[in-house]
Scaffold this active site. Sequence first.
Site, PDB file in Angstrom:
ATOM      1  N   GLU A  54      30.272  55.160  20.605  1.00 27.95           N
ATOM      2  CA  GLU A  54      30.799  54.941  21.955  1.00 27.95           C
ATOM      3  C   GLU A  54      31.226  56.253  22.600  1.00 27.95           C
ATOM      4  O   GLU A  54      30.969  56.482  23.783  1.00 27.95           O
ATOM      5  CB  GLU A  54      31.965  53.943  21.943  1.00 27.95           C
ATOM      6  CG  GLU A  54      31.619  52.549  21.400  1.00 27.95           C
ATOM      7  CD  GLU A  54      30.408  51.905  22.048  1.00 27.95           C
ATOM      8  OE1 GLU A  54      30.050  52.295  23.179  1.00 27.95           O
ATOM      9  OE2 GLU A  54      29.790  51.030  21.422  1.00 27.95           O
ATOM     10  N   ASP A 104      20.768  49.602  23.433  1.00 28.78           N
ATOM     11  CA  ASP A 104      20.612  50.825  24.213  1.00 28.78           C
ATOM     12  C   ASP A 104      19.148  51.186  24.320  1.00 28.78           C
ATOM     13  O   ASP A 104      18.658  51.551  25.385  1.00 28.78           O
ATOM     14  CB  ASP A 104      21.336  51.995  23.526  1.00 28.78           C
ATOM     15  CG  ASP A 104      22.818  51.727  23.371  1.00 28.78           C
ATOM     16  OD1 ASP A 104      23.345  50.924  24.158  1.00 28.78           O
ATOM     17  OD2 ASP A 104      23.430  52.315  22.471  1.00 28.78           O
ATOM     18  N   LYS A 142      25.821  27.347  45.480  1.00 29.84           N
ATOM     19  CA  LYS A 142      24.886  26.443  46.152  1.00 29.84           C
ATOM     20  C   LYS A 142      25.443  25.021  46.202  1.00 29.84           C
ATOM     21  O   LYS A 142      25.450  24.386  47.258  1.00 29.84           O
ATOM     22  CB  LYS A 142      23.529  26.465  45.430  1.00 29.84           C
ATOM     23  CG  LYS A 142      22.877  27.842  45.452  1.00 29.84           C
ATOM     24  CD  LYS A 142      21.523  27.846  44.792  1.00 29.84           C
ATOM     25  CE  LYS A 142      21.581  27.624  43.289  1.00 29.84           C
ATOM     26  NZ  LYS A 142      22.297  28.691  42.578  1.00 29.84           N
ATOM     27  N   THR A 143      25.922  24.548  45.070  1.00 32.03           N
ATOM     28  CA  THR A 143      26.495  23.209  45.029  1.00 32.03           C
ATOM     29  C   THR A 143      27.686  23.121  45.966  1.00 32.03           C
ATOM     30  O   THR A 143      27.844  22.164  46.740  1.00 32.03           O
ATOM     31  CB  THR A 143      26.935  22.873  43.589  1.00 32.03           C
ATOM     32  OG1 THR A 143      25.863  23.160  42.706  1.00 32.03           O
ATOM     33  CG2 THR A 143      27.324  21.423  43.460  1.00 32.03           C
ATOM     34  N   GLY A 173      25.499  30.116  40.015  1.00 35.49           N
ATOM     35  CA  GLY A 173      26.895  30.463  40.240  1.00 35.49           C
ATOM     36  C   GLY A 173      27.185  31.110  41.572  1.00 35.49           C
ATOM     37  O   GLY A 173      28.275  31.623  41.796  1.00 35.49           O
ATOM     38  N   GLY A 219      18.898  30.632  45.129  1.00 36.18           N
ATOM     39  CA  GLY A 219      19.746  31.739  44.695  1.00 36.18           C
ATOM     40  C   GLY A 219      20.078  31.648  43.224  1.00 36.18           C
ATOM     41  O   GLY A 219      19.906  30.600  42.608  1.00 36.18           O
TER      42      GLY A 219
END
Length: 637
Positions: free
Chosen positions: A440, A521, A224-225, A221, A218
């Site tokens: 923006e 963009d 898994k650990t 983050g 996967g």
Amino acid sequence: MKKSLLAQRAWLVRSKASAIATGAVAASWLLLQSLVALPAVAQTAEEQEPITYGQLLDKIEEGEVTRVEIDSTRGVANVRLEGESEDDPLQQVTLFANDGNRELLQRLDEYDVEYGALEVADNSALTWLATNSLLALILIFGLLMILRRSAGSAGGAMNFGRSRARFQMEAKTGVLFDDVAGIEEAKEELQEVVTFLKNPERFTAIGARIPKGVLLVGPPGTGKTLLAKAVAGEAGVPFFSISGSEFVEMFVGVGASRVRDLFKKAKENAPCIVFIDEIDAVGRQRGAGIGGGNDEREQTLNQLLTEMDGFEGNSGIIVVAATNRPDVLDSALLRPGRFDRQVIVDLPGYQGRLGILEVHARDKKIEDDVSLEAIARRTPGFSGAELANLLNEAAILTARRRKDAITMTEISDAIDRVTFGLTLTPLLDSKKKRLIAYHEVGHAFVSALLEHANPIDKVSIIPRSGGIGGFVSYLPKDDRGDDGLVSYAELVDRITIALGGRAAEETVFGVDEVTPGAANDIEQVTNIARQMITRFGMSELGSFALESPNSEVFLGGNFMQRSEYSEDVAAKIDRQVREMVKGCHAKARQILKNHRPLVDRLVDMVIERETIDGDEFCRIVSEYVELPKRDLVKSGS
Ligand code: ADP
Ligand code: MG
Ligand code: ZN
């Protein structure tokens, strides 16, 4: 260091003394003088008003010189002038080296001045010997230091056959399945492993072979650990962990011996979990890769395979490995009897995110009106680690603002912080700020007028670390925060919105004034357009998969996947992409041109307030333009 150098020097002088008893004193004196006393010589020469070579010749002629000592190695003559007492130091005169001092000697003979040569021949040889052996000693010493240091870090470079493995062992991880949320399928699969570890007899009694290895696959983050620790925690067995990258060392053979050590320790502590993080670092396809194979890695991998084959199925050791690149793993690793179970640990969906937020909200003070559902809705694509980080950032902001509990404002700021970076000080009103504001607002305005766009969350022109001048963020359409399948119309609208920023710059400042701020963009636009044509079959070229989803070049894989089409088709693809982008660009420009006064007003507002909420933005737009109907629920705070 300084001290030991001095010691070296003393030792050197002593060893010389034993060899050449008398010369040694002179040698050490010379050495010391050249190392320490040089500045002093320069000082006295300055006080004494130095004599030049020419003056010396004159003075000899005039009979003012009584005695000359010629030191040919240093190229100086030590001169005693008439009237000076025996105790005065001799004056130093620099000689011309090239004429062999013939002129000086002639003159001295002529005027019958007492002269002699300093006995320097031996000294020069000794100095040479001394400096060289000193250098050699320093070198050897330095080498020893380097060797010792690397020996320390590599767990014994001098004895790498028996290197200390750098794995960690936790007798009790303290993590339970309860602490892991959002990956229910993975948990279910691993529940079985827990049972194996707890009651192996139940399986062995009926002849079932207990799996030796589980591969967790996967993105980073996703937990898994954490999941591997939870398995150990639930089963109450020790947890050995090492990262794949730690196997790969400078010296061939270190990795393999670490693997051996790790499994030796694990066997002593069975039943237990051995966790190998980033197994792709050692487990890449052997004999592949650009620039030839890597012996060390292959040896390590071979050792790992041998160890896994070596222990019996019911020895109580279960190897859990994690990777985000299962595609590069050596096929031998995935054979039955090794990592024959693969468990996918994917990014959490809405329910998963909610679950993870609940886990991490347990130990935090959160205001009652904060809805974790709303956060989960607003964070599609976040991994477990990012969600944990988000709540932590919100807590930090809360503490900094001296509030008692986390409110929605902090959560909202933390989301921006995690996605766009830290805020920097706002720009002063300048042309640059105006340009960013138009850019923006361009994105936001275009999206407000497009039917298939996502609702705007906020428009901000506060600069962020990482070079972001401003941003428009969107909310997911779906009330569960996941967009699901995206239609053709939606993709076209996405391209148009992404081009809205550049289009606004062009409309307001002219084509000559555009900035590279739109580079991102444009990259995004090209990506979407290309995928639509080459992968989704959304063009006149028809439904052909012209490119595979992962055309990245990576080591150890087959990297000749691109261009499964002729040059003729390639040219057609390019033309299609260009046409699609051109059409969208024209549309964005048209929208902005048609409503220029309104855009200007919005820009003024953004410049004044730095950040505007999406709802407010749309309300203002809707006072002048009829907004398209959207079948969605505006979610969030
Ligand atoms: P990975 O090993 O997949 O890269 P980690 O297990 O190291 O991810 O996750 C890092 C941290 O993120 C964990 O310690 C935990 O705090 C949080 N986390 C990640 N996934 C989850 C999850 N599914 N449930 C709860 N916390 C999670
Ligand atoms: Mg990890
Ligand atoms: Zn932009």
